[in-house]
Design a protein around this motif. Structure first.
Motif, PDB file in Angstrom:
ATOM      1  N   ARG A  69       0.835  -1.209   0.000  1.00 52.52           N
ATOM      2  CA  ARG A  69       0.000   0.000   0.000  1.00 52.52           C
ATOM      3  C   ARG A  69       0.867   1.255   0.000  1.00 52.52           C
ATOM      4  NH1 ARG A  69      -3.206  -3.033   3.551  1.00 52.52           N
ATOM      5  NH2 ARG A  69      -5.110  -3.780   2.530  1.00 52.52           N
ATOM      6  N   GLU A  70       2.004   1.176   0.682  1.00 49.54           N
ATOM      7  CA  GLU A  70       2.897   2.337   0.663  1.00 49.54           C
ATOM      8  C   GLU A  70       3.424   2.563  -0.762  1.00 49.54           C
ATOM      9  OE1 GLU A  70       6.020   2.240   3.622  1.00 49.54           O
ATOM     10  OE2 GLU A  70       6.538   4.357   3.290  1.00 49.54           O
TER      11      GLU A  70
ATOM     12  N   CYS B 281       1.819   1.901  -3.346  1.00 47.76           N
ATOM     13  CA  CYS B 281       0.672   2.492  -4.056  1.00 47.76           C
ATOM     14  C   CYS B 281       0.571   3.992  -3.771  1.00 47.76           C
ATOM     15  CB  CYS B 281      -0.636   1.805  -3.649  1.00 47.76           C
ATOM     16  SG  CYS B 281      -0.752   0.095  -4.201  1.00 47.76           S
ATOM     17  N   ASP B 282       0.729   4.324  -2.506  1.00 44.00           N
ATOM     18  CA  ASP B 282       0.681   5.745  -2.131  1.00 44.00           C
ATOM     19  C   ASP B 282       1.690   6.541  -2.955  1.00 44.00           C
ATOM     20  OD1 ASP B 282      -1.114   5.057  -0.156  1.00 44.00           O
ATOM     21  OD2 ASP B 282       0.386   5.066   1.475  1.00 44.00           O
TER      22      ASP B 282
ATOM     23  N   GLU C  24       0.833   6.830  -6.594  1.00 47.28           N
ATOM     24  CA  GLU C  24      -0.263   7.789  -6.837  1.00 47.28           C
ATOM     25  C   GLU C  24       0.254   9.227  -6.789  1.00 47.28           C
ATOM     26  OE1 GLU C  24      -3.126   6.461  -3.970  1.00 47.28           O
ATOM     27  OE2 GLU C  24      -3.655   4.717  -5.215  1.00 47.28           O
TER      28      GLU C  24
ATOM     29  N   GLY D 127      -0.272   6.674 -10.212  1.00 45.97           N
ATOM     30  CA  GLY D 127      -0.721   5.348  -9.756  1.00 45.97           C
ATOM     31  C   GLY D 127      -0.125   4.180 -10.506  1.00 45.97           C
ATOM     32  N   PHE D 128       0.737   4.469 -11.462  1.00 43.74           N
ATOM     33  CA  PHE D 128       1.317   3.359 -12.244  1.00 43.74           C
ATOM     34  C   PHE D 128       2.696   2.968 -11.709  1.00 43.74           C
ATOM     35  CE2 PHE D 128      -1.564   5.496 -15.209  1.00 43.74           C
ATOM     36  CZ  PHE D 128      -2.291   4.431 -15.696  1.00 43.74           C
ATOM     37  N   PHE D 129       2.934   1.705 -11.572  1.00 38.62           N
ATOM     38  CA  PHE D 129       4.292   1.233 -11.262  1.00 38.62           C
ATOM     39  C   PHE D 129       4.404  -0.241 -11.594  1.00 38.62           C
ATOM     40  CE2 PHE D 129       3.852  -0.770  -6.906  1.00 38.62           C
ATOM     41  CZ  PHE D 129       2.490  -0.565  -6.750  1.00 38.62           C
TER      42      PHE D 129
ATOM     43  N   LEU E 127       7.569   4.750 -12.172  1.00 39.42           N
ATOM     44  CA  LEU E 127       7.664   5.204 -13.559  1.00 39.42           C
ATOM     45  C   LEU E 127       7.193   6.651 -13.647  1.00 39.42           C
ATOM     46  CD1 LEU E 127       5.994   1.957 -14.916  1.00 39.42           C
ATOM     47  CD2 LEU E 127       8.438   2.499 -14.954  1.00 39.42           C
TER      48      LEU E 127
ATOM     49  N   PHE F 193       4.592  -7.509 -14.932  1.00 36.86           N
ATOM     50  CA  PHE F 193       4.440  -6.997 -13.557  1.00 36.86           C
ATOM     51  C   PHE F 193       4.036  -5.537 -13.471  1.00 36.86           C
ATOM     52  CE2 PHE F 193       8.160  -9.953 -13.718  1.00 36.86           C
ATOM     53  CZ  PHE F 193       7.556 -11.076 -13.163  1.00 36.86           C
ATOM     54  N   PHE F 194       3.294  -5.061 -14.456  1.00 37.33           N
ATOM     55  CA  PHE F 194       2.755  -3.702 -14.365  1.00 37.33           C
ATOM     56  C   PHE F 194       1.466  -3.727 -13.541  1.00 37.33           C
ATOM     57  CE2 PHE F 194       5.441  -2.944 -18.055  1.00 37.33           C
ATOM     58  CZ  PHE F 194       5.873  -1.643 -17.845  1.00 37.33           C
ATOM     59  N   TYR F 195       1.302  -2.717 -12.688  1.00 36.46           N
ATOM     60  CA  TYR F 195       0.093  -2.605 -11.877  1.00 36.46           C
ATOM     61  C   TYR F 195      -0.351  -1.155 -11.814  1.00 36.46           C
ATOM     62  CZ  TYR F 195       1.277  -7.252 -10.041  1.00 36.46           C
ATOM     63  OH  TYR F 195       1.553  -8.585  -9.914  1.00 36.46           O
ATOM     64  N   THR F 196      -1.596  -1.018 -11.449  1.00 30.79           N
ATOM     65  CA  THR F 196      -2.034   0.294 -10.979  1.00 30.79           C
ATOM     66  C   THR F 196      -2.214   0.178  -9.464  1.00 30.79           C
ATOM     67  OG1 THR F 196      -4.326  -0.335 -11.330  1.00 30.79           O
ATOM     68  CG2 THR F 196      -3.262   0.944 -13.081  1.00 30.79           C
ATOM     69  N   SER F 197      -2.128   1.286  -8.810  1.00 33.27           N
ATOM     70  CA  SER F 197      -2.281   1.256  -7.350  1.00 33.27           C
ATOM     71  C   SER F 197      -3.682   0.743  -6.994  1.00 33.27           C
ATOM     72  CB  SER F 197      -2.042   2.644  -6.763  1.00 33.27           C
ATOM     73  OG  SER F 197      -2.895   3.583  -7.377  1.00 33.27           O
ATOM     74  N   LYS F 198      -4.626   1.078  -7.801  1.00 37.07           N
ATOM     75  CA  LYS F 198      -5.992   0.629  -7.534  1.00 37.07           C
ATOM     76  C   LYS F 198      -6.066  -0.895  -7.503  1.00 37.07           C
ATOM     77  CE  LYS F 198     -10.635   1.093  -9.521  1.00 37.07           C
ATOM     78  NZ  LYS F 198     -10.646  -0.149 -10.347  1.00 37.07           N
TER      79      LYS F 198
ATOM     80  N   LEU G 106      -3.681  -3.066  -7.074  1.00 39.59           N
ATOM     81  CA  LEU G 106      -2.918  -3.692  -5.992  1.00 39.59           C
ATOM     82  C   LEU G 106      -3.581  -3.495  -4.633  1.00 39.59           C
ATOM     83  CD1 LEU G 106       0.881  -3.300  -6.725  1.00 39.59           C
ATOM     84  CD2 LEU G 106      -0.401  -5.398  -6.285  1.00 39.59           C
ATOM     85  N   ARG G 107      -4.212  -2.360  -4.462  1.00 40.92           N
ATOM     86  CA  ARG G 107      -4.919  -2.145  -3.192  1.00 40.92           C
ATOM     87  C   ARG G 107      -6.031  -3.171  -3.032  1.00 40.92           C
ATOM     88  NH1 ARG G 107      -3.203   2.654  -0.861  1.00 40.92           N
ATOM     89  NH2 ARG G 107      -2.629   4.319  -2.303  1.00 40.92           N
TER      90      ARG G 107
ATOM     91  N   CYS H  40      -4.577  -6.372  -1.953  1.00 46.50           N
ATOM     92  CA  CYS H  40      -4.176  -6.329  -0.547  1.00 46.50           C
ATOM     93  C   CYS H  40      -5.392  -6.442   0.374  1.00 46.50           C
ATOM     94  CB  CYS H  40      -3.441  -5.029  -0.234  1.00 46.50           C
ATOM     95  SG  CYS H  40      -1.815  -4.939  -1.011  1.00 46.50           S
TER      96      CYS H  40
ATOM     97  N   ARG I 276       8.961  -0.819 -22.162  1.00 49.22           N
ATOM     98  CA  ARG I 276       9.943   0.162 -21.702  1.00 49.22           C
ATOM     99  C   ARG I 276      11.359  -0.224 -22.092  1.00 49.22           C
ATOM    100  NH1 ARG I 276      11.437   0.347 -15.801  1.00 49.22           N
ATOM    101  NH2 ARG I 276      12.753  -1.239 -16.735  1.00 49.22           N
TER     102      ARG I 276
END
Ligand code: SRM
Ligand code: SRM
Ligand code: SRM
Ligand code: SRM
Ligand code: SF4
Ligand code: SF4
Ligand code: SF4
Ligand code: SF4
Ligand code: SF4
Ligand code: SF4
Ligand code: SF4
Ligand code: SF4
Lengths: 409, 356, 409, 356
Positions: B68-69, B71-72, B75, B80-82, B93, C95-100, C102-103, C106, C168
């Motif tokens: 979650r960190e 993610c923070d 964002e 929000g992309f990584f 990125l 392994f690309f994600y959005t925070s949404k 992954l949250r 979790c 990339r």
């Protein structure tokens, strides 16, 4: 004497290379056996199969080898080759002869054999090609009384062989001729009385050129080498350059360890990194020569491909002194044979047994320590044997390291 | 809360929904990249667009809180992309250059470590160890932590001749890249397995167990309705233990680790190479495996001091010869390093040319 | 919640590298399972043995894999890890994600599992570390309803994985992400329902850098390459030189095929002799780039060392086009599996079966011709198989040669 | 004439009695040598003494008459001293320079061919063939004669990048140096052996015969009190035939020869190498084996045109890659060249780098 027409093998009398057919016919002129050998060979050429039977056991009293029994399936058609055994005469070191000695050999052979020879066989023997069983004892008496003995065959030590070495070569690191002679004399019993699991061959080369192909064709390959620097005569280097040698292209860039450097003036060698491959020395023999301690590397195990692929000999003793009376070498040989004897199944060459039992068992038996010089690279898989003593040693080392505060790895 | 309707065989979500716009736009049309430092690189598209990547160390075992960190942070700086890498690092990125320095500052402030790009040491490919696997004879994560604490400068800032890829496997199954790593640790058993005869016939199949042993060390033990193991022939692979629970091979005092070196995966310059055994045994020393760590560090340092630029460890060793590797590192050469198994023929030296 | 004192693993919270112990403790704060995992691990560190039992078979309805069953021998002492199964979630390509996304992952995991993960497992899955048997169906429903599926385990296709490729990286020769996705979708059944003799892994790398280690870790390694020249931008070459690159030392002399030349001005490549190793391109990415046809080399057979040593994948198809809908690749895969199916004994990886049955049997089954690109060097021994058809073909060729008077060898 | 008294275990005569005085004097003290041409070289001792060697081709099968002719020549020019080489040539050893040219003239007049020294093709190591061995599936001497007739210029005068060592073996026992030759011919069977069941039980031991087969193609045939051979598994090695006379493997139409290349023995520059299979089958074509001879000549010519100075054939091929060898020579690449036996693992390509 029958007169054979031999249109097929006659084709092999044409052309510039000396013709073995001509040789056979030469002998055939006066020798019945040789004459039938000619007819017999023409027959093979016409049908494209051989007619020799599986060898039979023939030989001379008290010896288990030295003669290869050979019988033809076509004994009635070609009575001269019904029996056609070969006699292996142990050649002198490095194949030196006097005309006197060879004439004597020829005279006896004309009397009792086909008059045909192989000078020499692949192992090194002077091979007398084709005689009859009942002549064997006489032939042996004639030769041995004149100082010639039989070579090896069967599951025995085979006739040792060496390169021309110090007799006519500037690069020999030990006396190949003398070692060859000395080992042959020392192990006469092993040579004449097959007691091994299979054959065993020695070949001795004075340097890495390996002019007797020992690494590929001997169970024990004894290859001369040195410990010391390559001495460079810069004047001679300049001479080679001035005569048109491209020293960088031909020497420096072909050095496998990249330990040489030439700036157009001086040729430098980082001797610590030289692997003594001989390339530079052979190409600049007037300018470069090894110095320091001389000796040999002992490699073990070469053989032909039957039945799981050929082997080249493996480095076992990276460096050994090779000086008369060669006690160190002889002791090593005895230890090698003892281990082989204890571990081989019938028809297992020593290389095959080492492969089966592992190099460790062999090295421990011959009392040689493990050294990175023995390998091209370490093992890749993690499946290792450890003895109880190994574990004790590892733990002791770690305890010591704890005490000193210094790791030894 | 009701459990939602399950679906099967849908496969993973399609990747494109996770790609940031700059990647979608420049997908397959990157022109070049530049490594700025071990923590940062920039990719430039044919379009002229730029994408900065900041790589962050990860212990791979992550609490959801840490994800979650990530993610923070993503964002805040990356819309929000990584992504994570094939060696388990996190990559942020950044398409907006103005966010690059703030991101890095923030990462530093939060205690994240940036690095691993370029001629560096990056994250260690490793396995479950005592954390999760029944087969483990050491703990992989612990070893990795101990190693990387020591090697941190090579992750963050110090250059090496080329990348050094490390790996740890907690047993000879080697669920990782140990067999082709520059330097790796593989945990090994060193004691002959014991058999709980009383459970054997209920839990194991005799032919399977006998067949599992690559060295034919196992034979029937009819008296016990079980098997017996010939200690002389056992090389502790543990395969019998895998197929038959009553066979036990773990031993706290005898289990240990071995060090292998010189492997590589890519085909640049030279072909992929297997790693080779150089230290056969070091006692298992949790929590920090000091000797194993020191050995690895030592090898890295000898490599750093001796190799040419762009040479991987295996390439350097092949140039100088294994005998020189042993003399330069001072590592004892043992019988264990001599192959007595599958590759014996191809690994013995068949030439009188070598270095003293 | 029990409070464990963990002096040993606490040591692993010290030092600069991020600590997995810290992660475990973070999860342990709110999660019983994670808390017991901490205590359990400390126990392992103190006794130097693990306590996990041989895995049991657990899973979700209709699937044969995706969950690794795990039970502790110390279930009474550490009830939170009495069951501690892992769930393998099939990761998205590269392994690309959005925070949404992954949250969401979790949140579900905190609810039903330990709150601990591996991001990612060595095969590529997003591994959820530790849950109980009765939670599995719910977990699956929660994830699958949100678009996430399980990865592979057991004797099945394992979760395919790829490098970051065109997303990339300037060097990708095909779309690794899309191929990975497409194959995963195509072979869902093979992934979820173990029907193979053993595991089978795909890994896709866009070029010879092989950033997903496919050649070492996949039964089928798909490595991008090209057919065409390396384009040289001489201005950029000069730039590299002016910035201090020693082009001869770093590039030209390190080129394995010695097909480059640099005279201080112009960098020349003899493209016909280039083996596309990528060294020069990676070091001078602004100056050099491949051109021409793009595709991949297919290599087969890598695996870990159990039990006769590791294998690296062998080149089977030197060049294949890799373009949607990837029909050619998919057809090839089906043929490969069919042959494997027909020939494997249980627990035999495809590389092992090829080794047993011979490359010819395999190549014939997948309809690929023998090519020197498949080998590093030809066989050494003379023990060859010939089919009747081979003999007919040899004889026909010879007859043809007799007619034309020209040998074709 | 009475037969003289035999002696045993005396070994060969001691070599020193056969060494000419110049060699005795300079033994171990040679300083350098110079190759004058393919037929002649001179060794110079530290003493300043010179020894000329004139090397003469030999068919190896020699009639005593020819050996006597060698003796005549040696007596005339070399005080009766001469030697044979490890590759079966004759070497006349001249210490008196004034005898050198007369010797060479005489040799020419008698039809002897001088050559083989330096970067040349010298005599062919070979075996018995139909002349003497029961195991032969071709005639070695005939092949050698046919080959050398074609390659004569490389023996007598034409230079090559380096020595090219040829060999011929008349069966897979390979009593020679085929396995480490630049180019060699090995005769091969290609048909599954047949068993004369009626003789089997009298002449052969069942376990020995079964054990002789490396591919386990042989199993008991109880009905015939004999063995049967699984055609699928047989690779025609002939080992069963060697241990059991009622097994027959020869077949005039199917026996043939294979060509192997790229081996070497010495350790100069690169390690000794095995020869590798490039042409799996050419029909047995006595008396002159035209295709085999043409193939060998073709390979020599492609090598001569492409290799660098000092490169042996195997070294040249390893530099350019085997795929390039096949494309340069135009030789068909067949399944037989792919190892499916002992070295399979080490000979497959494990990298995407190769040449088109
Ligand atoms: C005569 C000779 C070939 C030649 O024309 O020169 C020869 C001839 C035979 N060899 Fe050989 N070998 C001869 C040197 C070799 C060599 C080369 C060497 O010694 O340098 C080899 C390869 C090196 C090696 O030892 O591996 C060789 C490897 C074999 C083998 C395979 C052995 C193996 O372990 O793989 C056999 C098969 C066997 O022993 O049953 C064999 C068997 C034979 C037999 C005895 C076959 C037989 O059962 O009848 C041949 C007898 C032929 C005959 O009728 O005269 N011969 N044999 C060579 C011995 C002459 C001499 O004493 O000087
Ligand atoms: C992000 C990642 C791919 C991914 O999908 O996640 C990646 C990304 C890049 N790799 Fe890689 N490689 C990645 C794992 C690998 C692996 C796989 C592995 O280590 O398990 C390899 C093979 C390792 C081996 O050979 O043992 C790998 C061997 C290379 C190489 C060849 C290095 C060499 O000279 O030996 C290059 C070329 C270079 O360094 O210029 C390269 C180059 C690159 C480039 C420059 C490609 C590009 O233009 O974007 C990327 C940044 C390089 C860097 O990190 O220095 N990448 N790279 C992986 C990062 C892992 C990490 O977290 O550190
Ligand atoms: C979780 C993971 C290690 C990790 O920490 O990342 C793993 C864990 C296990 N592997 Fe693995 N393997 C994992 C990737 C690998 C890899 C690497 C790869 O896939 O790139 C390999 C080497 C490549 C290969 O496939 O050969 C690998 C080679 C093995 C082997 C040896 C297989 C062989 O043919 O030699 C075994 C033994 C077996 O199958 O019985 C094995 C068996 C196991 C088992 C199932 C052992 C067992 O019987 O319990 C482990 C379960 C551990 C646990 O309790 O969670 N694992 N295993 C990896 C899978 C995570 C994921 O899905 O992403
Ligand atoms: C006479 C002989 C030794 C003997 O005891 O009979 C011999 C004699 C010499 N060899 Fe040799 N070699 C002899 C067989 C060999 C063999 C064995 C073989 O071919 O079976 C080899 C190993 C072959 C291989 O590697 O496959 C051999 C590899 C060499 C080499 C290494 C060549 C290379 O660069 O690859 C040299 C060095 C050189 O050419 O300068 C060499 C050099 C020499 C020198 C120059 C040594 C010297 O200073 O006297 C001699 C003359 C060379 C020449 O013929 O060009 N000799 N030489 C053999 C001649 C056979 C013949 O009749 O032609
Ligand atoms: S092996 Fe060495 S010492 Fe012996 S003849 Fe050849 S070059 Fe001279
Ligand atoms: S002997 Fe070989 S390794 Fe040594 S310097 Fe000369 S060429 Fe180099
Ligand atoms: S390497 Fe061994 S102990 Fe570690 S996860 Fe894999 S199977 Fe388990
Ligand atoms: S550990 Fe391996 S070698 Fe030892 S008995 Fe078990 S299977 Fe065999
Ligand atoms: S494998 Fe090649 S294409 Fe893929 S990320 Fe690495 S360098 Fe780029
Ligand atoms: S890609 Fe490799 S082989 Fe090709 S030119 Fe560049 S360095 Fe040489
Ligand atoms: S190679 Fe075969 S056929 Fe020729 S001599 Fe040797 S054993 Fe006899
Ligand atoms: S020829 Fe060889 S492979 Fe064929 S049956 Fe006989 S021993 Fe077996």
């Amino acid at each position: 004497m029958k007169k054979y027409t031999t249109p097929l093998i006659d084709e092999l009398e044409k052309g510039p290379w000396p013709s073995f057919v001509t040789e056979m016919k030469k002998a055939a002129k006066t020798n019945e056996m040789a004459n039938d050998a000619v007819g017999h060979l023409e027959k093979c050429y016409s049908t494209k199969v051989g007619y020799w039977k599986h060898g039979g056991i023939v030989g001379v009293l008290g010896y288990g080898g030295g003669v290869i029994g050979r019988y033809s399936e076509l004994g009635e058609e070609f009575p001269g080759v019904a029996h056609f055994h070969t006699v292996r005469i142990n050649q002198p070191s490095a194949f030196f002869y006097t005309s006197k000695a060879l004439r004597e050999i020829c005279d006896i052979w004309d009397k009792y054999g086909s008059g045909l020879t192989n000078v020499h066989g692949s192992t090194g023997d002077l091979v007398l090609l084709g005689t009859k069983t009942d002549a064997l004892e006489t032939i042996f008496a004639e030769y041995s009384s004149r100082g010639w003995d039989l070579g090896g065959s069967g599951s025995a030590l085979r006739t040792p062989s060496c390169c021309v070495g110090p007799a006519r070569c500037e690069w020999a690191n030990y006396d190949t001729l003398d070692l060859c002679y000395s080992l042959t004399q020392e192990f006469q019993d092993e040579l004449h009385r097959p007691m091994f699991a299979y054959k065993f061959k020695f070949k001795m080369s004075g340097c890495a050129c390996d002019c007797v192909a020992s690494i590929a064709r001997a169970d024990m390959s004894i290859i001369g080498t040195w410990k010391g620097d390559i001495l460079v005569d810069q004047k001679e280097v300049a001479n080679y350059a001035s005569k048109g040698m491209d020293i960088n292209a031909e020497i420096v860039n072909m050095c496998p360890t990249h330990c040489m450097n030439y700036d157009g003036k001086e040729l430098k060698i980082n001797n610590a990194e030289c692997s003594r491959c001989m390339h530079c020395i052979t190409r600049m023999t007037k300018a470069l020569k090894p110095s320091g301690e001389r000796g040999a590397t002992i490699c073990i195990g070469a053989k032909a491909p039957i039945v799981v692929g050929s082997l080249l000999s493996w480095v076992v003793v990276p460096f050994i002194k090779v000086e008369p009376p060669y006690t160190e070498v002889k002791d090593l040989i005895r230890k090698i044979w003892e281990w082989w004897d204890d571990n081989a199944k019938p028809r297992e060459r020593i290389g095959e047994v080492i492969e089966m039992k592992g190099m460790r068992s062999f090295l421990e038996a011959i009392e040689v320590a493990p050294m990175p010089q023995q390998i091209r690279e370490p093992r890749k898989d993690p499946f290792m044997f450890y003895t109880e003593e190994d574990m004790v040693a590892f733990k002791a080392k770690e305890a010591e390291e704890k005490k000193t505060g210094k790791y030894k790895f | 809360m009701a459990i939602p309707q399950r679906k099967t065989d849908i496969g993973p979500p399609k990747y494109d929904q996770f790609l940031p716009p700059v990647i979608k736009k420049n997908y397959g049309k990157w022109k070049y990249h530049e490594v700025i430092n071990h923590g940062t690189m920039v990719h430039v598209g044919e379009s002229g667009d730029k994408l900065w990547t900041v790589r962050v160390a990860s212990p791979r075992i992550l609490a959801t809180a840490t994800i979650r960190e990530h993610c923070d942070i993503a964002e805040k700086y990356c819309d929000g992309f990584f992504r994570y890498t094939t060696r388990n690092n996190v990559e942020f990125l950044v398409s907006d250059e103005s966010k690059l320095e703030p991101l890095k500052k923030d990462l530093t402030a939060r205690g994240f470590k940036m690095g691993g790009i370029g001629a560096a040491i990056t994250n260690v490919v490793h396995t479950q160890g005592w954390v999760h696997c029944h087969s483990a004879c050491t703990d992989a994560s612990g070893l990795v932590k101990a190693m990387m604490d020591e090697l941190m400068p090579y992750f963050e800032s110090k250059d090496l001749p080329n990348k050094v890829r490390l790996a740890v496997a907690c047993c000879v199954n080697m669920c990782g890249a140990v067999h082709c790593s520059d330097i790796a640790v593989v945990a090994v058993h060193t004691k002959v397995p014991t058999v709980a005869h009383e459970n054997f016939k209920n839990m194991c199949e005799l032919p399977t167990v006998i067949g599992s042993c690559p060295t034919r060390a196992i034979s029937p033990d009819p008296a016990n309705k079980s098997v017996k193991i010939n200690a002389e022939k056992c090389m502790y692979c543990g395969n019998c233990f895998t197929v038959c629970p009553p066979i036990s091979i773990k031993d706290p005092e005898r289990d240990g680790v071995a060090i292998v070196v010189g492997g590589k995966v890519n085909s640049l310059r030279s072909n992929p190479k297997f790693s080779k055994l150089v230290i056969p045994y070091i006692s298992n020393e949790p929590p920090r495996w000091p000797k194993a760590v020191a050995a690895i560090k030592h090898i890295v340092e000898v490599y750093a001091a001796n190799a040419r630029k762009h040479e991987r460890i295996g390439e350097w060793i092949e140039r100088i010869g294994w005998e020189r590797f042993f003399s330069l590192t001072g590592i004892d050469f043992t019988f264990q390093s001599i192959d007595d198994f599958t590759f014996m023929r191809d690994t013995m030296r068949t030439s009188s040319t070598f270095k003293w």
